[in-house]
Design a protein around this motif. Structure first.
Motif, mmCIF file in Angstrom:
data_model
loop_
_atom_site.group_PDB
_atom_site.id
_atom_site.type_symbol
_atom_site.label_atom_id
_atom_site.label_comp_id
_atom_site.label_asym_id
_atom_site.label_seq_id
_atom_site.Cartn_x
_atom_site.Cartn_y
_atom_site.Cartn_z
ATOM 1 N N ASP A 1 8.731 -22.322 17.393
ATOM 2 C CA ASP A 1 9.765 -23.256 17.126
ATOM 3 C C ASP A 1 9.204 -24.212 15.881
ATOM 4 O O ASP A 1 9.885 -24.568 14.989
ATOM 5 N N ALA A 2 7.973 -24.650 16.197
ATOM 6 C CA ALA A 2 7.401 -25.525 15.173
ATOM 7 C C ALA A 2 6.998 -24.689 14.176
ATOM 8 O O ALA A 2 7.283 -25.208 12.902
ATOM 9 N N GLU B 1 0.681 -32.851 22.140
ATOM 10 C CA GLU B 1 1.064 -31.628 22.644
ATOM 11 C C GLU B 1 -0.036 -30.463 22.170
ATOM 12 O O GLU B 1 -0.097 -29.753 23.204
ATOM 13 N N TRP B 2 -0.571 -30.598 21.183
ATOM 14 C CA TRP B 2 -1.283 -29.611 20.625
ATOM 15 C C TRP B 2 -2.640 -29.440 21.609
ATOM 16 O O TRP B 2 -3.089 -28.382 22.210
ATOM 17 N N ARG C 1 10.782 -24.087 12.040
ATOM 18 C CA ARG C 1 11.443 -25.161 11.579
ATOM 19 C C ARG C 1 10.390 -26.249 10.724
ATOM 20 O O ARG C 1 10.770 -27.360 10.336
ATOM 21 N N ARG C 2 9.247 -25.809 10.571
ATOM 22 C CA ARG C 2 8.048 -26.311 9.738
ATOM 23 C C ARG C 2 7.991 -27.842 10.334
ATOM 24 O O ARG C 2 7.859 -28.744 9.663
ATOM 25 N N LYS C 3 8.125 -27.911 11.736
ATOM 26 C CA LYS C 3 8.009 -29.168 12.254
ATOM 27 C C LYS C 3 6.400 -29.359 12.987
ATOM 28 O O LYS C 3 5.870 -28.453 13.539
ATOM 29 N N LYS C 4 5.927 -30.662 12.858
ATOM 30 C CA LYS C 4 4.845 -30.800 13.212
ATOM 31 C C LYS C 4 4.797 -31.291 14.755
ATOM 32 O O LYS C 4 5.603 -32.141 15.093
ATOM 33 N N CYS C 5 3.815 -30.826 15.531
ATOM 34 C CA CYS C 5 3.765 -31.229 16.846
ATOM 35 C C CYS C 5 2.828 -32.351 17.040
ATOM 36 O O CYS C 5 1.880 -32.536 16.276
ATOM 37 N N GLU D 1 -1.529 -24.602 9.478
ATOM 38 C CA GLU D 1 -2.341 -26.015 9.572
ATOM 39 C C GLU D 1 -3.438 -26.142 8.493
ATOM 40 O O GLU D 1 -4.052 -27.260 8.320
ATOM 41 N N ARG E 1 -0.364 -20.653 13.848
ATOM 42 C CA ARG E 1 -0.566 -22.167 13.690
ATOM 43 C C ARG E 1 -1.620 -22.366 13.135
ATOM 44 O O ARG E 1 -1.530 -23.553 12.482
#
Length: 131
Positions: free
Chosen positions: A20-21, A32-33, A24-28, A86, A82
């Motif tokens: 999902d991240a 969480e990581w 959506r190019r969403k940063k967690c 990053e 991932r």
């Protein structure tokens, strides 16, 4: 049996969050990581940072015969993606290798895993179209 079912659910949860991240190019959040990296370390049997130095053959050999082989390979692939996402642009060669190995592992799991995943298929197509 219960332990294996729990392990599979944990792998699927981690994969879903990371995919999902990525999609959506969403940063967690860092917390969480940290949590997911800890769980991934337990599941894979080594620190996730080591994935940056591993290749597809090494991973497939490592989990050959494991009852959760495909789930672990998929988790490793997603974490590779991932890590690649990053990674800073000045590590372009390493970033590209991680992405290619992650994509190759995902394709392997989709083809050989015995269960089709729409989410996995979408991620594969996205990665292929974005080069």
């Amino acid at each position: 049996m219960i332990k294996q079912d729990y392990l599979i659910r944990m792998i699927q949860e981690i994969i879903s969050v990371i995919v999902d991240a990525l999609l959506r190019r969403k940063k967690c959040r860092r917390e969480e990581w940290t949590e997911y990296d800890g769980l991934s370390r337990q599941i894979l049997g080594f620190p996730t940072s080591r994935l940056a130095d591993m290749d597809m053959q090494e991973l497939t050999d490592r989990y050959k015969g494991d009852p959760n082989e495909m789930q672990k390979l998929e988790l490793a692939a997603i974490i590779m993606l991932r890590l690649s996402d990053e990674m800073e642009a000045d590590h372009l060669l390493r970033k590209s290798k991680l992405r290619q190995d992650g994509l190759a592992l995902l394709k392997h799991v989709q083809k050989e895993g015995g269960n089709f995943s729409i989410q996995r298929e979408q991620l594969i197509k996205l990665l292929e179209t974005n080069g």
